[in-house]
Scaffold this motif. Sequence first.
Motif, PDB file in Angstrom:
ATOM      1  N   GLN A 211     -51.037  30.586 -22.092  1.00 44.86           N
ATOM      2  CA  GLN A 211     -50.078  31.689 -22.213  1.00 44.86           C
ATOM      3  C   GLN A 211     -49.973  32.192 -23.652  1.00 44.86           C
ATOM      4  O   GLN A 211     -49.804  33.388 -23.906  1.00 44.86           O
ATOM      5  CB  GLN A 211     -48.684  31.234 -21.746  1.00 44.86           C
ATOM      6  CG  GLN A 211     -48.506  31.151 -20.243  1.00 44.86           C
ATOM      7  CD  GLN A 211     -47.101  30.702 -19.886  1.00 44.86           C
ATOM      8  OE1 GLN A 211     -46.790  29.522 -20.001  1.00 44.86           O
ATOM      9  NE2 GLN A 211     -46.280  31.647 -19.473  1.00 44.86           N
ATOM     10  N   LEU A 212     -50.046  31.275 -24.583  1.00 46.09           N
ATOM     11  CA  LEU A 212     -49.857  31.643 -25.981  1.00 46.09           C
ATOM     12  C   LEU A 212     -51.060  32.381 -26.558  1.00 46.09           C
ATOM     13  O   LEU A 212     -50.927  33.208 -27.467  1.00 46.09           O
ATOM     14  CB  LEU A 212     -49.567  30.395 -26.819  1.00 46.09           C
ATOM     15  CG  LEU A 212     -48.281  29.634 -26.459  1.00 46.09           C
ATOM     16  CD1 LEU A 212     -48.098  28.420 -27.350  1.00 46.09           C
ATOM     17  CD2 LEU A 212     -47.074  30.540 -26.578  1.00 46.09           C
ATOM     18  N   VAL A 213     -52.244  32.072 -26.037  1.00 46.50           N
ATOM     19  CA  VAL A 213     -53.443  32.706 -26.594  1.00 46.50           C
ATOM     20  C   VAL A 213     -53.832  33.951 -25.805  1.00 46.50           C
ATOM     21  O   VAL A 213     -54.712  34.710 -26.226  1.00 46.50           O
ATOM     22  CB  VAL A 213     -54.624  31.716 -26.631  1.00 46.50           C
ATOM     23  CG1 VAL A 213     -54.292  30.544 -27.521  1.00 46.50           C
ATOM     24  CG2 VAL A 213     -54.989  31.253 -25.236  1.00 46.50           C
ATOM     25  N   ASP A 214     -53.188  34.168 -24.680  1.00 47.70           N
ATOM     26  CA  ASP A 214     -53.503  35.334 -23.859  1.00 47.70           C
ATOM     27  C   ASP A 214     -52.888  36.569 -24.517  1.00 47.70           C
ATOM     28  O   ASP A 214     -51.668  36.706 -24.636  1.00 47.70           O
ATOM     29  CB  ASP A 214     -52.950  35.146 -22.452  1.00 47.70           C
ATOM     30  CG  ASP A 214     -53.414  36.237 -21.501  1.00 47.70           C
ATOM     31  OD1 ASP A 214     -53.965  37.246 -21.973  1.00 47.70           O
ATOM     32  OD2 ASP A 214     -53.214  36.071 -20.281  1.00 47.70           O
ATOM     33  N   ALA A 215     -53.732  37.455 -24.913  1.00 49.19           N
ATOM     34  CA  ALA A 215     -53.238  38.626 -25.660  1.00 49.19           C
ATOM     35  C   ALA A 215     -52.293  39.455 -24.826  1.00 49.19           C
ATOM     36  O   ALA A 215     -51.414  40.145 -25.350  1.00 49.19           O
ATOM     37  CB  ALA A 215     -54.422  39.464 -26.140  1.00 49.19           C
ATOM     38  N   GLY A 216     -52.485  39.402 -23.503  1.00 49.65           N
ATOM     39  CA  GLY A 216     -51.653  40.240 -22.645  1.00 49.65           C
ATOM     40  C   GLY A 216     -50.311  39.631 -22.348  1.00 49.65           C
ATOM     41  O   GLY A 216     -49.437  40.292 -21.786  1.00 49.65           O
ATOM     42  N   ALA A 217     -50.148  38.390 -22.677  1.00 50.61           N
ATOM     43  CA  ALA A 217     -48.891  37.741 -22.342  1.00 50.61           C
ATOM     44  C   ALA A 217     -47.816  38.078 -23.358  1.00 50.61           C
ATOM     45  O   ALA A 217     -48.089  38.277 -24.529  1.00 50.61           O
ATOM     46  CB  ALA A 217     -49.094  36.230 -22.282  1.00 50.61           C
ATOM     47  N   LYS A 218     -46.589  38.091 -22.884  1.00 51.99           N
ATOM     48  CA  LYS A 218     -45.471  38.328 -23.779  1.00 51.99           C
ATOM     49  C   LYS A 218     -45.249  37.097 -24.644  1.00 51.99           C
ATOM     50  O   LYS A 218     -45.144  35.990 -24.148  1.00 51.99           O
ATOM     51  CB  LYS A 218     -44.218  38.649 -22.976  1.00 51.99           C
ATOM     52  CG  LYS A 218     -43.013  38.966 -23.845  1.00 51.99           C
ATOM     53  CD  LYS A 218     -41.807  39.269 -22.989  1.00 51.99           C
ATOM     54  CE  LYS A 218     -40.596  39.538 -23.864  1.00 51.99           C
ATOM     55  NZ  LYS A 218     -39.399  39.828 -23.037  1.00 51.99           N
ATOM     56  N   GLU A 219     -45.166  37.311 -25.929  1.00 52.72           N
ATOM     57  CA  GLU A 219     -45.009  36.187 -26.857  1.00 52.72           C
ATOM     58  C   GLU A 219     -43.607  35.587 -26.707  1.00 52.72           C
ATOM     59  O   GLU A 219     -42.612  36.302 -26.807  1.00 52.72           O
ATOM     60  CB  GLU A 219     -45.226  36.680 -28.283  1.00 52.72           C
ATOM     61  CG  GLU A 219     -45.264  35.554 -29.293  1.00 52.72           C
ATOM     62  CD  GLU A 219     -45.562  36.090 -30.677  1.00 52.72           C
ATOM     63  OE1 GLU A 219     -44.600  36.339 -31.435  1.00 52.72           O
ATOM     64  OE2 GLU A 219     -46.757  36.262 -30.986  1.00 52.72           O
ATOM     65  N   PRO A 220     -43.518  34.250 -26.470  1.00 55.28           N
ATOM     66  CA  PRO A 220     -42.189  33.637 -26.319  1.00 55.28           C
ATOM     67  C   PRO A 220     -41.457  33.583 -27.655  1.00 55.28           C
ATOM     68  O   PRO A 220     -42.077  33.597 -28.720  1.00 55.28           O
ATOM     69  CB  PRO A 220     -42.523  32.235 -25.809  1.00 55.28           C
ATOM     70  CG  PRO A 220     -43.884  31.951 -26.337  1.00 55.28           C
ATOM     71  CD  PRO A 220     -44.608  33.275 -26.341  1.00 55.28           C
TER      72      PRO A 220
END
Length: 778
Positions: A225-234
């Motif tokens: 999740q953290l490295v996925d560019a499309g994911a919202k950064e927590p």
Amino acid sequence: MDEKTALAPAPEHRERKPRSSGLLKRLQHLLWSGAVAFVMLAMLMLEPVDNFLWLIQSRVANQQPSGEIVFVGSSLDVEGPSRSAERRQLARALDEIRQAGASKVYIDFVLTKGDDASADAELASAIKAFGTDLSLVDQIKPSLDGKEELARSDAIFEGPGGRVATERWANWLGYAWERRLTHEAYASTPLFSAALAGVDEYPRDKILIDYGFDPDSIPAYSLQQLVDAGAKEPDLTGKSVVIGPSASLSTLDLSIPGRYNPPQSYPSIYAAETFKSGRSGFLAGLELTLAFVAALAAAILLTRTKSARRLAYGAIALALPGCLFAGAYLGVRTELAYAAMLLLVYGLQRSRARWRLRVANIDNETGLEKLRVLERAVSQNLLKSGHIVVARLQGLEQVLKTLGSAERSSYILRLVDRLRAADRDLAVYIDGHFLAWYTTEAETARLIEHLEGLRAIFAAPIVVGTESVDVGITFGVAAIAESGRNSVAAAAAVAEETSEAHEPIKIAKAASRHDELWDISLRARIDAAMEAGEIYCVYQPKIDMFSGSLTGVEALVRWHDPERGFISPIKFIAQCEKAGRMEHLTRYVLQTACNAGRLMHFRGSTVSMSVNISATLLNDMRIVGIVRNTLQATGFDPRALILEITETARIGDLERAASILEELKSLGVKISMDDFGVGAANFETFFGLPFDELKIDRLFVDSIARSTKARAIASSIVDMGKAARITVVAEGAEDDKTLQILNEIGCRYVQGYALARPLSLTNLLEFKESYERSETGT
């Protein structure tokens, strides 16, 4: 029967015992229960149970974590040296975490130098970019030899934040319930749990982990999740982040409450949350068990009634789950298994005691309570007015002999139904051929009228199966106000004196006199008293006055009842005869005496053993079988056994008695005539029966120093014995003057308090040695 006729004592009255005996028994049960619990505690036998109880505590607590610790799980193995792509992904994730504002990061992997130097360099650079805010987590693991070893990440990955260490093991059930805060072998390495919580010092050397919140409530993300560019950064601002293997990579057989096979970092995260919440209290098994022991002791000692004691027991039992749930909400772990074992063992012992009491107090065939229950209620002043009625069933023994087991109980219960004609709730008690009950009727005349009516009901026969059985019933009555605690015995005594033809209803006038004549409760107690050792033997030494040696002993039966104390042998032997238990008592005394005699022979003392045999047994050859079987069973030398025939006045057939005594003598035993000179123990009986020994009655021996007639009678008996070549024994010598006169008239063998009182077997063995030493002057 009117409403006053029969009201049973309340159930609690029926079962109450004297407080002292019940108190001691309950304290004894508490002592044994405590011993079992503390032995199990010392051996940690209930650790699995405590683990289960802690699981319950954890699940009911329903707490919330601080939210300041975030877990980032990697489903990719970054520890292997050939995992370059995974390490580059971890490096990118670290950059994302740094940009998200995390205050502290812990990498819970053991990173070794890999095959791709550029990938290692990229990861090392990402680690160093955090400065002192990132620490590597080294792992303390069990080694194959049972010791500990530290698995460390390679030095190339170490940044300014240094290292911390964590334990990587669980107990044999798969649970990690504690984490150490200091470690002597790795003192220079901070412990992960304390560092994660931001705690520098702690009063104990270990933290007890509180699992009181759901594992799903821990903020958690995947590395992807953290490295996925499309994911919202927590938003990780100000939070501590733990990066470790996800559950799929777990190599430890680990469980936590609510989750099987969780990420290996979770016990450390829970430990840190425990630090933060302060929910790390602990009540040890020893403290809790002692507290419950004290509570039970207080309940036993301070409560006066059964209802109050049961209420106290209930409160103590409820305190067990109370402690469990209170500990869950207060954050106090409790070792309750041993306190629970204490209560369980105590409860089982009390249940067993109540079951045994019920068995002892309930007639097996009919289910009716025994007469002793009613007697106990009266003796404890629980019934202070009214009357006790004891119904005697005439000829019951003959009737029961003709009926089967099921028919016997049916017959008795049909009789009880007739007694309950006017009151279906009447409590009826049974003992042998007696049925008894308590009535509140105060007027004796009205009670007699009622009993006359009952006799009319019993005039009709009872049909049992296909048989029609006539019923004969008479009644003994005792007023509690007059007879007091002896009312049951008095009513039973007068019931025994009733007859259908002449006096079917008899009123007890003097309870004390009747109680001396006969106490019905003794009959029910005889067999149980022998089994419990309440009936036992003592031994009266017989001394050879010429040699000063112990030549024999006489076995004397005694009964010490726990409730009544010592019971006169005359009284309970008479009850044995009435209850048809004389053979059983004789067999018991013979067995005990022969075993004692065999022990004395084994110890080198070849004394004779005298045992009393009631003359009432000389009308049947069964006594020969009893003696023969006892000698065979004990291995006692028959030549050393002397059978003393008592109450010869009761021998109905001298020829038959002589035949039985000859059979006994053929076994090798000797026959003695007890109490010679009084009653029917006279010259005719002496001449007609084959005696080997005469015992001068104590009437003459006790008077020998005061009466010339007594001296002359005793002297003539001694001379007659010498002439007939029969041993003569004087019994009842009470003082030295009597001993001197017996010596002067040539009586060689003497018994009496002047020489020795009846002794236990142990004291008898000591007496023999000390007496013979004193006689020889050694």
